[in-house]
Scaffold this motif. Structure first.
Motif, PDB file in Angstrom:
ATOM      1  N   GLN A 128       0.815  -1.214   0.000  1.00 23.45           N
ATOM      2  CA  GLN A 128       0.000   0.000   0.000  1.00 23.45           C
ATOM      3  C   GLN A 128       0.850   1.267   0.000  1.00 23.45           C
ATOM      4  O   GLN A 128       0.355   2.349  -0.339  1.00 23.45           O
ATOM      5  N   HIS A 129       2.117   1.138   0.380  1.00 21.02           N
ATOM      6  CA  HIS A 129       2.994   2.317   0.432  1.00 21.02           C
ATOM      7  C   HIS A 129       4.138   2.249  -0.568  1.00 21.02           C
ATOM      8  O   HIS A 129       5.028   3.098  -0.540  1.00 21.02           O
TER       9      HIS A 129
ATOM     10  N   ASN B 140       6.340   3.037  -3.486  1.00 15.77           N
ATOM     11  CA  ASN B 140       6.519   4.288  -4.255  1.00 15.77           C
ATOM     12  C   ASN B 140       5.737   5.464  -3.674  1.00 15.77           C
ATOM     13  O   ASN B 140       5.435   6.431  -4.385  1.00 15.77           O
ATOM     14  N   GLY B 141       5.402   5.382  -2.402  1.00 17.66           N
ATOM     15  CA  GLY B 141       4.661   6.461  -1.760  1.00 17.66           C
ATOM     16  C   GLY B 141       5.558   7.589  -1.270  1.00 17.66           C
ATOM     17  O   GLY B 141       6.641   7.831  -1.812  1.00 17.66           O
ATOM     18  N   ARG B 142       5.100   8.284  -0.254  1.00 14.07           N
ATOM     19  CA  ARG B 142       5.846   9.397   0.330  1.00 14.07           C
ATOM     20  C   ARG B 142       6.122   9.093   1.802  1.00 14.07           C
ATOM     21  O   ARG B 142       5.331   8.418   2.458  1.00 14.07           O
TER      22      ARG B 142
ATOM     23  N   GLU C 146      -7.640   5.548   0.966  1.00 11.96           N
ATOM     24  CA  GLU C 146      -6.190   5.413   0.864  1.00 11.96           C
ATOM     25  C   GLU C 146      -5.562   5.194   2.242  1.00 11.96           C
ATOM     26  O   GLU C 146      -6.081   5.622   3.267  1.00 11.96           O
TER      27      GLU C 146
ATOM     28  N   PRO D 172       0.277   8.258   0.556  1.00  9.55           N
ATOM     29  CA  PRO D 172       0.173   7.832  -0.846  1.00  9.55           C
ATOM     30  C   PRO D 172       1.131   8.577  -1.768  1.00  9.55           C
ATOM     31  O   PRO D 172       1.589   9.687  -1.458  1.00  9.55           O
ATOM     32  N   ASP D 173       1.378   7.988  -2.934  1.00 12.93           N
ATOM     33  CA  ASP D 173       2.398   8.519  -3.835  1.00 12.93           C
ATOM     34  C   ASP D 173       2.046   9.853  -4.474  1.00 12.93           C
ATOM     35  O   ASP D 173       2.936  10.594  -4.880  1.00 12.93           O
TER      36      ASP D 173
ATOM     37  N   LYS E  80      -2.965  16.721  -0.441  1.00  9.18           N
ATOM     38  CA  LYS E  80      -3.538  15.863  -1.469  1.00  9.18           C
ATOM     39  C   LYS E  80      -3.982  16.736  -2.630  1.00  9.18           C
ATOM     40  O   LYS E  80      -4.787  17.656  -2.440  1.00  9.18           O
TER      41      LYS E  80
END
Length: 288
Positions: free
Chosen positions: A134-135, A137-139, A202, A262-263, A286
């Motif tokens: 779920q994470h 390549n996220g932030r 998310e 999220p990315d 966002k």
């Protein structure tokens, strides 16, 4: 030169700082501090707070009360009402705590870093392959609390808390000197993985990480205390709705919170390496 500046100069020598804060019996010292800080004896309390002031920039002017039962009571102090308002923009994720901004940026597949050149993996941090996905390549952003800061942390956005995983471990110091020297430090220390879900569905995850003298994390929404005596991993399922700014719990000294988002979220302009940020101030946005 003042006594405080002399002490600061002395302890800022990296080899000495690392020796004094890490090459000691960390677990035993942490357990002792947990016991000692709760002693409700006026002379011990006053001497302890005086020493704390000497070694730090402790400022109690924002505290809700001026009389404390113990050192622990001072560590976990509440603030006067209205001092940490949350940014009202529903698209903004705010800082969950007062902190110094550490490493932040994009997660490279499943790799992030504690300082430049010191990577670690999401799986080592979270211990949950499904959450890692779920994470991917996220932030991420690392928020470091110092010993003198306000130690309570809050919901960074409207969300639903689905699960908390406690992972037992070591209690290395989490200051910048240790982060440069101890590989995968955050993955070695005791920590709680707080899984939350935004209204959009998310994932947003908070990872409070304990440290030397700080192996104790209180979570109000579960009425649970994870500490040096806890043995993990411990998994607690829950379904708790929180609003931005709601108090989630506290550390019993300074430590770190890692925020995973999220990315497509963007960092706000005030998120700069080494900057001081307060609970409720913008952290991520966002996009529309």
């Amino acid at each position: 030169m003042t006594v405080k500046s002399l002490i600061a100069s002395f302890t800022q020598q990296e080899d000495l700082n690392f020796l004094l804060t890490n090459r000691v019996p960390r677990a035993a010292l942490t357990r002792f501090m947990g016991w000692f800080s709760k002693i409700e004896q006026p002379q011990i309390r006053d001497l302890s707070i005086a020493c704390w002031r000497l070694f730090s920039d402790l400022d109690l002017s924002e505290a809700r009360k001026s009389d404390f039962k113990s050192l622990h009571d001072c560590f976990t102090r509440e603030l006067k009402p209205g001092l940490r308002p949350s940014d009202p923009d529903p698209l903004v994720v705010v800082s969950p705590c007062d902190a110094i901004v550490g490493a932040f940026g994009a997660i490279a597949d499943t790799e992030l870093f504690q300082v430049k050149g010191a990577p670690y993996s999401l799986l080592d941090l979270l211990g949950d392959s499904a959450l890692v996905e779920q994470h991917r390549n996220g932030r991420f952003v690392t928020l470091r609390l110092t010993s003198s800061m306000y130690h309570r942390f809050h919901a960074p956005c409207d969300s639903r808390i689905e699960q908390v995983n406690f992972i037992s471990g070591d209690t290395w110091n989490v200051n910048s000197i240790a982060l440069k020297r101890v590989e995968k430090l955050f993955c070695k220390n005791e920590r709680a993985v707080i899984r939350t879900r935004l209204d959009s569905g998310e994932a947003l995850t908070l990872v409070p990480v304990a440290a030397i003298l700080v192996a104790s994390i209180r979570l109000h929404f579960l009425d649970l205390l994870f500490n040096a005596e806890s043995r993990g991993p411990t998994q607690v399922h829950c379904d708790v709705t929180v609003r931005k700014g709601d108090e989630l719990g506290w550390f019993e000294h300074g430590s770190t919170i890692i925020v995973l988002a999220p990315d497509h979220f963007e960092f706000c302009d005030n998120v700069v390496d080494g900057a001081r940020i307060r609970a409720g101030q913008p952290l991520l946005r966002k996009p529309l």
